[in-house]
Design a protein around this motif. Structure first.
Motif, PDB file in Angstrom:
ATOM      1  N   GLY A  93     -51.212  55.472 -20.727  1.00  0.00           N
ATOM      2  CA  GLY A  93     -51.447  56.785 -20.141  1.00  0.00           C
ATOM      3  C   GLY A  93     -50.177  57.388 -19.579  1.00  0.00           C
ATOM      4  N   MET A  94     -49.341  56.557 -18.927  1.00  0.00           N
ATOM      5  CA  MET A  94     -48.052  57.048 -18.423  1.00  0.00           C
ATOM      6  C   MET A  94     -47.183  57.556 -19.565  1.00  0.00           C
ATOM      7  N   ALA A  95     -47.143  56.790 -20.662  1.00  0.00           N
ATOM      8  CA  ALA A  95     -46.308  57.179 -21.799  1.00  0.00           C
ATOM      9  C   ALA A  95     -46.743  58.532 -22.357  1.00  0.00           C
ATOM     10  N   LEU A  96     -48.049  58.723 -22.517  1.00  0.00           N
ATOM     11  CA  LEU A  96     -48.555  59.994 -23.028  1.00  0.00           C
ATOM     12  C   LEU A  96     -48.254  61.138 -22.062  1.00  0.00           C
ATOM     13  N   TRP A  97     -48.377  60.879 -20.767  1.00  0.00           N
ATOM     14  CA  TRP A  97     -48.113  61.890 -19.745  1.00  0.00           C
ATOM     15  C   TRP A  97     -46.653  62.338 -19.764  1.00  0.00           C
ATOM     16  N   TYR A  98     -45.738  61.363 -19.789  1.00  0.00           N
ATOM     17  CA  TYR A  98     -44.323  61.715 -19.766  1.00  0.00           C
ATOM     18  C   TYR A  98     -43.869  62.317 -21.100  1.00  0.00           C
ATOM     19  N   ALA A  99     -44.491  61.905 -22.210  1.00  0.00           N
ATOM     20  CA  ALA A  99     -44.167  62.537 -23.493  1.00  0.00           C
ATOM     21  C   ALA A  99     -44.599  64.005 -23.485  1.00  0.00           C
ATOM     22  N   TRP A 100     -45.757  64.292 -22.910  1.00  0.00           N
ATOM     23  CA  TRP A 100     -46.221  65.679 -22.809  1.00  0.00           C
ATOM     24  C   TRP A 100     -45.299  66.504 -21.926  1.00  0.00           C
ATOM     25  N   ARG A 101     -44.869  65.934 -20.806  1.00  0.00           N
ATOM     26  CA  ARG A 101     -43.960  66.657 -19.911  1.00  0.00           C
ATOM     27  C   ARG A 101     -42.602  66.892 -20.569  1.00  0.00           C
ATOM     28  N   ALA A 102     -42.153  65.924 -21.383  1.00  0.00           N
ATOM     29  CA  ALA A 102     -40.868  66.092 -22.070  1.00  0.00           C
ATOM     30  C   ALA A 102     -40.941  67.247 -23.066  1.00  0.00           C
ATOM     31  N   ARG A 103     -42.080  67.366 -23.761  1.00  0.00           N
ATOM     32  CA  ARG A 103     -42.223  68.469 -24.712  1.00  0.00           C
ATOM     33  C   ARG A 103     -42.339  69.810 -23.997  1.00  0.00           C
ATOM     34  N   ARG A 104     -43.025  69.835 -22.870  1.00  0.00           N
ATOM     35  CA  ARG A 104     -43.267  71.113 -22.184  1.00  0.00           C
ATOM     36  C   ARG A 104     -42.079  71.574 -21.367  1.00  0.00           C
ATOM     37  N   TYR A 105     -41.456  70.641 -20.632  1.00  0.00           N
ATOM     38  CA  TYR A 105     -40.388  71.041 -19.708  1.00  0.00           C
ATOM     39  C   TYR A 105     -38.988  70.646 -20.188  1.00  0.00           C
ATOM     40  N   GLY A 106     -38.914  69.824 -21.229  1.00  0.00           N
ATOM     41  CA  GLY A 106     -37.609  69.393 -21.712  1.00  0.00           C
ATOM     42  C   GLY A 106     -36.911  68.424 -20.794  1.00  0.00           C
ATOM     43  N   VAL A 107     -37.672  67.684 -19.969  1.00  0.00           N
ATOM     44  CA  VAL A 107     -37.090  66.714 -19.042  1.00  0.00           C
ATOM     45  C   VAL A 107     -37.666  65.338 -19.359  1.00  0.00           C
ATOM     46  N   ARG A 108     -36.873  64.321 -19.117  1.00  0.00           N
ATOM     47  CA  ARG A 108     -37.299  62.962 -19.427  1.00  0.00           C
ATOM     48  C   ARG A 108     -37.147  62.067 -18.202  1.00  0.00           C
ATOM     49  N   VAL A 109     -38.067  61.132 -18.071  1.00  0.00           N
ATOM     50  CA  VAL A 109     -38.044  60.115 -17.020  1.00  0.00           C
ATOM     51  C   VAL A 109     -38.058  58.755 -17.706  1.00  0.00           C
ATOM     52  N   ALA A 110     -37.354  57.786 -17.139  1.00  0.00           N
ATOM     53  CA  ALA A 110     -37.220  56.469 -17.770  1.00  0.00           C
ATOM     54  C   ALA A 110     -38.490  55.642 -17.611  1.00  0.00           C
ATOM     55  N   TRP A 111     -39.606  56.162 -18.163  1.00  0.00           N
ATOM     56  CA  TRP A 111     -40.865  55.441 -18.051  1.00  0.00           C
ATOM     57  C   TRP A 111     -40.905  54.151 -18.872  1.00  0.00           C
ATOM     58  N   PRO A 112     -40.161  54.024 -20.024  1.00  0.00           N
ATOM     59  CA  PRO A 112     -40.237  52.743 -20.742  1.00  0.00           C
ATOM     60  C   PRO A 112     -39.809  51.554 -19.897  1.00  0.00           C
ATOM     61  N   LEU A 113     -38.846  51.754 -18.986  1.00  0.00           N
ATOM     62  CA  LEU A 113     -38.419  50.668 -18.106  1.00  0.00           C
ATOM     63  C   LEU A 113     -39.545  50.269 -17.166  1.00  0.00           C
ATOM     64  N   VAL A 114     -40.335  51.249 -16.725  1.00  0.00           N
ATOM     65  CA  VAL A 114     -41.479  50.967 -15.850  1.00  0.00           C
ATOM     66  C   VAL A 114     -42.489  50.096 -16.589  1.00  0.00           C
ATOM     67  N   ALA A 115     -42.833  50.491 -17.819  1.00  0.00           N
ATOM     68  CA  ALA A 115     -43.802  49.735 -18.601  1.00  0.00           C
ATOM     69  C   ALA A 115     -43.278  48.342 -18.925  1.00  0.00           C
ATOM     70  N   ALA A 116     -41.993  48.251 -19.283  1.00  0.00           N
ATOM     71  CA  ALA A 116     -41.411  46.954 -19.623  1.00  0.00           C
ATOM     72  C   ALA A 116     -41.435  46.013 -18.424  1.00  0.00           C
ATOM     73  N   THR A 117     -41.174  46.558 -17.235  1.00  0.00           N
ATOM     74  CA  THR A 117     -41.189  45.727 -16.031  1.00  0.00           C
ATOM     75  C   THR A 117     -42.595  45.198 -15.754  1.00  0.00           C
ATOM     76  N   GLY A 118     -43.579  46.104 -15.716  1.00  0.00           N
ATOM     77  CA  GLY A 118     -44.945  45.690 -15.399  1.00  0.00           C
ATOM     78  C   GLY A 118     -45.515  44.741 -16.426  1.00  0.00           C
ATOM     79  N   LEU A 119     -45.382  45.075 -17.707  1.00  0.00           N
ATOM     80  CA  LEU A 119     -45.944  44.229 -18.760  1.00  0.00           C
ATOM     81  C   LEU A 119     -45.171  42.926 -18.889  1.00  0.00           C
ATOM     82  N   GLY A 120     -43.843  42.977 -18.678  1.00  0.00           N
ATOM     83  CA  GLY A 120     -43.045  41.757 -18.763  1.00  0.00           C
ATOM     84  C   GLY A 120     -43.451  40.739 -17.722  1.00  0.00           C
ATOM     85  N   VAL A 121     -43.608  41.184 -16.483  1.00  0.00           N
ATOM     86  CA  VAL A 121     -44.025  40.259 -15.421  1.00  0.00           C
ATOM     87  C   VAL A 121     -45.456  39.782 -15.663  1.00  0.00           C
TER      88      VAL A 121
END
Length: 246
Positions: A93-121
């Protein structure tokens, strides 16, 4: 420099500062939904406990604490499935949310690092412990421990992901919320039963030196964990709406 030039320079600097703040709010104005998602996941885990809010005379807990906290679960397997399905769904859900915001506002947040941290642990946690069938280790019931075994809980991957999300979103509130989850987890999960107060703390607060026990139940602690996330979500959403009106 004459007064006119100085005035124009000041106006330019003020306009640049306003633009910087507006850009920051727009870039990091999407943190409210991930924060709300983590809070909802925490509160939804209340259903994993047999007695989430009510008192009981005895507790038959399974180890590791796949529901999250050291208390009696409805089903250890259901708790295991909840976190190993719910956590990836949250990050999806985070990935879809930030992908939508990137398309609409042209800004990116390093969400893959967030997912990698949570899923990795979370994966490391699965490597160390399978679906639980054993009793609570004796060390968690003794003042001298060892207590580290209680940290095999899905709350720590979630706390780590929230801290990384806070760094990515440049949100002190999210970093503090992740630290708060980790702090409560370290306290609640390293002793059994739930809510043990050490002797030094009770003595310092006017009680006995033999320690004590809080009468709160898992549901109460889950609300305490989720509360900072809900506050961050509300503040961030209000700021995002102000930025949208500017």
């Amino acid at each position: 420099m004459d007064r006119g030039a100085a005035g124009e320079a000041a106006e330019t600097l003020a306009a640049l500062e306003q633009l910087r703040r507006r850009t920051h709010r727009r870039t990091h104005g999407g943190a409210w939904l991930p924060a709300l998602g983590v809070a909802v996941l925490l509160l939804a885990s209340m259903a994993l406990y047999r007695y989430p809010l009510s008192q009981t005379n005895s507790i038959d807990a399974d180890y590791p604490f796949w529901a999250g906290l050291p208390d009696e679960q409805v089903s250890p397997v259901a708790s295991y499935v909840f976190w190993f399905v719910g956590t990836p769904m949250l990050f999806t859900g985070m990935a879809l949310w930030y992908a939508w915001r990137a398309r609409r506002y042209g800004v990116r947040v390093a969400w893959p690092l967030v997912a990698a941290t949570g899923l990795g642990v979370l994966v490391l946690l699965a490597v160390f412990a399978a679906v639980p069938t054993g009793p609570v280790p004796a060390g968690l019931t003794l003042p001298n421990g060892p207590h580290w075994g209680g940290l095999l809980t899905p709350f720590l991957p979630l706390a780590a992901a929230v801290v990384v999300l806070g760094r990515a979103e440049r949100s002190r509130g999210l970093v503090a919320a992740g630290g708060w989850i980790a702090l409560l987890t370290a306290w609640l999960c390293t002793t059994f039963p739930l809510g043990y107060l050490p002797g030094w703390f009770t003595a310092m607060t006017g009680g006995t030196e033999f320690g004590g026990q809080l009468s709160l139940r898992p549901g109460h602690y889950l609300v305490l964990m989720a509360l900072p996330l809900l506050v961050v979500a509300a503040v961030n959403l209000a700021a995002a709406r102000r930025a949208a009106r500017d």
